[in-house]
Design an enzyme around this catalytic site. Sequence first.
Site, short mmCIF file in Angstrom:
data_model
loop_
_atom_site.label_atom_id
_atom_site.label_comp_id
_atom_site.label_asym_id
_atom_site.label_seq_id
_atom_site.Cartn_x
_atom_site.Cartn_y
_atom_site.Cartn_z
CD GLU A 53 30.48 25.96 46.12
OE1 GLU A 53 31.32 26.66 46.69
OE2 GLU A 53 30.78 25.04 45.34
CG ASN A 65 40.35 28.81 46.50
OD1 ASN A 65 39.76 28.37 47.48
ND2 ASN A 65 39.77 29.61 45.62
CG ASP A 67 44.05 29.26 42.27
OD1 ASP A 67 43.57 29.64 43.36
OD2 ASP A 67 43.36 29.18 41.24
CB SER A 69 41.67 32.28 43.17
OG SER A 69 41.33 30.94 43.46
CG ASP A 71 36.13 30.33 45.91
OD1 ASP A 71 36.43 30.57 44.73
OD2 ASP A 71 36.53 29.34 46.54
CG ASN A 78 38.16 31.31 41.67
OD1 ASN A 78 39.00 31.79 40.91
ND2 ASN A 78 38.46 30.67 42.78
#
Length: 144
Positions: A53, A65, A67, A69, A71, A78
Amino acid sequence: MKVLIVLFALGVLLQCEAKQLSRCELVRELRKHGFPEEQNERLHAGVCLVENESSRRTDIVSGPNSDGSRDYGLFQINDRYWCSSTSQPGKDCNVTCKQLLSDNISKAAACAKKIYQRHGFDAWYGWKNKCRGKPLPDISSCKK
Ligand SMILES: *[C@@H]1O[C@H](CO)[C@@H](O)[C@H](O)[C@H]1NC(C)=O
Ligand SMILES: *[C@@H]1O[C@H](CO)[C@@H](O)[C@H](O)[C@H]1NC(C)=O
Ligand SMILES: CC(=O)N[C@H]1CO[C@H](CO)[C@@H](O)[C@@H]1O
């Protein structure tokens, strides 16, 4: 010349900011923060997940991302559901996203545990794509 010096200084600064843990440092941190030895499988899985990750970097932010959002941190948590991108702690982990970027991983680990308890490791694409059903990283040389 001046430009070079400035660039060099900036590089040094950025390097201090960017904290990348070694694999064994990560193991030590995870053990300390709720991935205990007796759940060795979970510790192993946590290492694989974090490596895929965030490459074990505490300060990494990615996105947006699809949408919108982002990370955050070691576990790439998120901000849609879990952390608040305002200055007030909030969302399901009751933290600010900034708190998830700290070298003190206590808040990030607590939040990751919460996500794990709700959804299992499958909540992480890094886990699903790179770890699930595959050999996990070797942590046998990391001291107890
Ligand atoms: C959220 O955390 C703050 C401290 O950061 C605390 O004062 C507050 O009670 C917490 N809220 C919830 C719902 O747990
Ligand atoms: C890390 O953060 C937690 C919670 O924010 C705090 O209780 C703890 O004392 C901190 N540990 C260190 C070594 O600063
Ligand atoms: C992109 C990335 O970090 N991939 C890693 C995923 O985990 C495996 C097992 O630890 C590593 O070998 C990959 O490098």
